[in-house]
Scaffold this motif. Structure first.
Motif, PDB file in Angstrom:
ATOM      1  N   ARG A 207       0.809  -3.246  -8.267  1.00  9.78           N
ATOM      2  CA  ARG A 207       2.132  -2.909  -7.752  1.00  9.78           C
ATOM      3  C   ARG A 207       2.993  -4.151  -7.582  1.00  9.78           C
ATOM      4  O   ARG A 207       4.205  -4.107  -7.774  1.00  9.78           O
ATOM      5  CB  ARG A 207       2.005  -2.163  -6.431  1.00  9.78           C
ATOM      6  CG  ARG A 207       1.516  -0.754  -6.611  1.00  9.78           C
ATOM      7  CD  ARG A 207       1.462  -0.013  -5.321  1.00  9.78           C
ATOM      8  NE  ARG A 207       0.970   1.338  -5.551  1.00  9.78           N
ATOM      9  CZ  ARG A 207       0.631   2.182  -4.612  1.00  9.78           C
ATOM     10  NH1 ARG A 207       0.720   1.810  -3.337  1.00  9.78           N
ATOM     11  NH2 ARG A 207       0.201   3.380  -4.902  1.00  9.78           N
TER      12      ARG A 207
ATOM     13  N   PRO B 180       6.153   3.357 -13.152  1.00  8.68           N
ATOM     14  CA  PRO B 180       4.934   4.093 -12.782  1.00  8.68           C
ATOM     15  C   PRO B 180       3.666   3.251 -12.970  1.00  8.68           C
ATOM     16  O   PRO B 180       3.603   2.364 -13.817  1.00  8.68           O
ATOM     17  CB  PRO B 180       4.927   5.289 -13.731  1.00  8.68           C
ATOM     18  CG  PRO B 180       6.318   5.419 -14.211  1.00  8.68           C
ATOM     19  CD  PRO B 180       6.902   4.044 -14.202  1.00  8.68           C
ATOM     20  N   ASN B 181       2.671   3.557 -12.163  1.00 11.80           N
ATOM     21  CA  ASN B 181       1.400   2.831 -12.226  1.00 11.80           C
ATOM     22  C   ASN B 181       0.739   2.956 -13.601  1.00 11.80           C
ATOM     23  O   ASN B 181       0.101   2.017 -14.071  1.00 11.80           O
ATOM     24  CB  ASN B 181       0.445   3.325 -11.145  1.00 11.80           C
ATOM     25  CG  ASN B 181       0.901   2.941  -9.762  1.00 11.80           C
ATOM     26  OD1 ASN B 181       1.626   1.964  -9.589  1.00 11.80           O
ATOM     27  ND2 ASN B 181       0.475   3.709  -8.774  1.00 11.80           N
TER      28      ASN B 181
ATOM     29  N   VAL C 154      -5.011  -2.105  -6.598  1.00 14.97           N
ATOM     30  CA  VAL C 154      -3.756  -1.402  -6.837  1.00 14.97           C
ATOM     31  C   VAL C 154      -2.580  -2.214  -6.298  1.00 14.97           C
ATOM     32  O   VAL C 154      -1.494  -2.217  -6.885  1.00 14.97           O
ATOM     33  CB  VAL C 154      -3.811   0.001  -6.184  1.00 14.97           C
ATOM     34  CG1 VAL C 154      -2.501   0.728  -6.342  1.00 14.97           C
ATOM     35  CG2 VAL C 154      -4.943   0.802  -6.780  1.00 14.97           C
ATOM     36  N   ARG C 155      -2.799  -2.941  -5.217  1.00 17.25           N
ATOM     37  CA  ARG C 155      -1.706  -3.729  -4.624  1.00 17.25           C
ATOM     38  C   ARG C 155      -1.245  -4.827  -5.571  1.00 17.25           C
ATOM     39  O   ARG C 155      -0.050  -5.087  -5.693  1.00 17.25           O
ATOM     40  CB  ARG C 155      -2.135  -4.319  -3.293  1.00 17.25           C
ATOM     41  CG  ARG C 155      -2.450  -3.256  -2.245  1.00 17.25           C
ATOM     42  CD  ARG C 155      -2.943  -3.886  -0.996  1.00 17.25           C
ATOM     43  NE  ARG C 155      -4.147  -4.680  -1.307  1.00 17.25           N
ATOM     44  CZ  ARG C 155      -4.834  -5.359  -0.428  1.00 17.25           C
ATOM     45  NH1 ARG C 155      -4.462  -5.359   0.835  1.00 17.25           N
ATOM     46  NH2 ARG C 155      -5.913  -6.034  -0.759  1.00 17.25           N
TER      47      ARG C 155
ATOM     48  N   ASP D 141       0.825  -1.210   0.000  1.00 15.59           N
ATOM     49  CA  ASP D 141       0.000   0.000   0.000  1.00 15.59           C
ATOM     50  C   ASP D 141       0.860   1.261   0.000  1.00 15.59           C
ATOM     51  O   ASP D 141       0.545   2.236  -0.669  1.00 15.59           O
ATOM     52  CB  ASP D 141      -0.933   0.013   1.208  1.00 15.59           C
ATOM     53  CG  ASP D 141      -2.100  -0.938   1.050  1.00 15.59           C
ATOM     54  OD1 ASP D 141      -2.458  -1.252  -0.103  1.00 15.59           O
ATOM     55  OD2 ASP D 141      -2.646  -1.362   2.084  1.00 15.59           O
ATOM     56  N   ASP D 142       1.957   1.230   0.746  1.00 20.80           N
ATOM     57  CA  ASP D 142       2.812   2.405   0.880  1.00 20.80           C
ATOM     58  C   ASP D 142       3.940   2.436  -0.146  1.00 20.80           C
ATOM     59  O   ASP D 142       4.585   3.458  -0.317  1.00 20.80           O
ATOM     60  CB  ASP D 142       3.427   2.447   2.287  1.00 20.80           C
ATOM     61  CG  ASP D 142       2.370   2.505   3.373  1.00 20.80           C
ATOM     62  OD1 ASP D 142       1.282   3.056   3.101  1.00 20.80           O
ATOM     63  OD2 ASP D 142       2.621   1.991   4.480  1.00 20.80           O
ATOM     64  N   TYR D 143       4.193   1.319  -0.816  1.00 25.59           N
ATOM     65  CA  TYR D 143       5.325   1.218  -1.732  1.00 25.59           C
ATOM     66  C   TYR D 143       4.988   1.842  -3.077  1.00 25.59           C
ATOM     67  O   TYR D 143       3.926   1.615  -3.639  1.00 25.59           O
ATOM     68  CB  TYR D 143       5.711  -0.252  -1.914  1.00 25.59           C
ATOM     69  CG  TYR D 143       6.861  -0.458  -2.863  1.00 25.59           C
ATOM     70  CD1 TYR D 143       8.151  -0.116  -2.501  1.00 25.59           C
ATOM     71  CD2 TYR D 143       6.648  -0.968  -4.133  1.00 25.59           C
ATOM     72  CE1 TYR D 143       9.203  -0.292  -3.371  1.00 25.59           C
ATOM     73  CE2 TYR D 143       7.688  -1.154  -5.007  1.00 25.59           C
ATOM     74  CZ  TYR D 143       8.971  -0.816  -4.622  1.00 25.59           C
ATOM     75  OH  TYR D 143      10.007  -0.989  -5.497  1.00 25.59           O
ATOM     76  N   GLU D 144       5.894   2.630  -3.593  1.00 24.47           N
ATOM     77  CA  GLU D 144       5.745   3.218  -4.920  1.00 24.47           C
ATOM     78  C   GLU D 144       6.846   2.634  -5.806  1.00 24.47           C
ATOM     79  O   GLU D 144       8.014   2.962  -5.653  1.00 24.47           O
ATOM     80  CB  GLU D 144       5.873   4.745  -4.849  1.00 24.47           C
ATOM     81  CG  GLU D 144       5.453   5.456  -6.100  1.00 24.47           C
ATOM     82  CD  GLU D 144       3.969   5.304  -6.397  1.00 24.47           C
ATOM     83  OE1 GLU D 144       3.626   5.237  -7.589  1.00 24.47           O
ATOM     84  OE2 GLU D 144       3.163   5.244  -5.464  1.00 24.47           O
ATOM     85  N   PRO D 145       6.509   1.720  -6.732  1.00 27.80           N
ATOM     86  CA  PRO D 145       7.536   1.074  -7.546  1.00 27.80           C
ATOM     87  C   PRO D 145       8.185   2.046  -8.528  1.00 27.80           C
ATOM     88  O   PRO D 145       7.652   3.130  -8.803  1.00 27.80           O
ATOM     89  CB  PRO D 145       6.765  -0.018  -8.283  1.00 27.80           C
ATOM     90  CG  PRO D 145       5.355   0.412  -8.250  1.00 27.80           C
ATOM     91  CD  PRO D 145       5.179   1.252  -7.028  1.00 27.80           C
TER      92      PRO D 145
ATOM     93  N   SER E  33       4.247  -4.917 -10.960  1.00 26.95           N
ATOM     94  CA  SER E  33       5.260  -3.925 -11.287  1.00 26.95           C
ATOM     95  C   SER E  33       6.569  -4.224 -10.564  1.00 26.95           C
ATOM     96  O   SER E  33       7.659  -4.086 -11.135  1.00 26.95           O
ATOM     97  CB  SER E  33       4.757  -2.528 -10.921  1.00 26.95           C
ATOM     98  OG  SER E  33       5.730  -1.565 -11.188  1.00 26.95           O
TER      99      SER E  33
END
Length: 165
Positions: free
Chosen positions: A90, A68-69, A86-87, A61-65, A93
């Protein structure tokens, strides 16, 4: 105790087969504790895996790969994958990021091997004086040959086709 029940206890545990164990349980023996212990171990292992997966999904949830989404959404839509979670996107990704990172690391190792193998002959002719000499010793250049050999380990062919005239 019957003779069949007594003979079941005479064999070592390693010689039991599931069919023999089922037969002894239907005859009323007291060997149900071993099967219940293995069942509780399996249940405990499954519960641990579920907790680990739940914790990992919460961390996503907090991770931004790095990918990009929007890029992930585009390629997932292009192959027909539809998901609103979204999880999960990610996670895919992150898997793609790891795959690209592994290929880059393998290509770098191939380049290091190549430069060290040619380093004794090619660098012996270069002077060791000058401002860029120390920098040139530590610099590694990735080539298409290095990338092709790294991709070949993953079963991908990236070589240019032969041209016929």
């Amino acid at each position: 105790m019957t003779s069949q029940q007594a003979s079941a206890f005479a064999y070592p545990i390693s010689s039991y087969t599931p069919a023999a164990q089922d037969a002894s349980q239907t005859q009323g023996t007291a060997s149900t504790s071993t099967s219940s212990q293995s069942g509780t171990r399996q249940a405990a292992e499954e519960a641990r895996k579920d907790r680990t997966l739940a914790e990992f999904l919460l961390m996503l949830d907090d991770y931004e790969p790095l990918i990009p989404n929007e890029v992930t959404d585009y390629y997932l839509q292009k192959v027909g994958f539809e998901c609103d979670d979204v999880r999960l996107k990610r996670l895919l990704s992150l898997a793609a990021q790891k795959f690209v990172s592994d290929i880059a690391a393998d290509a770098y190792q191939h380049a290091r091997i190549r430069t060290n193998a040619a380093g004794g002959r090619a660098r012996a002719n270069q002077p060791l004086t000058g401002p860029g000499s120390l920098k040139d010793k530590t610099r590694t250049t990735l080539t298409m040959e290095d990338l092709s050999s790294a991709l070949g380990e993953y079963g991908m062919n990236s070589r240019k086709p032969d041209f016929y005239m």
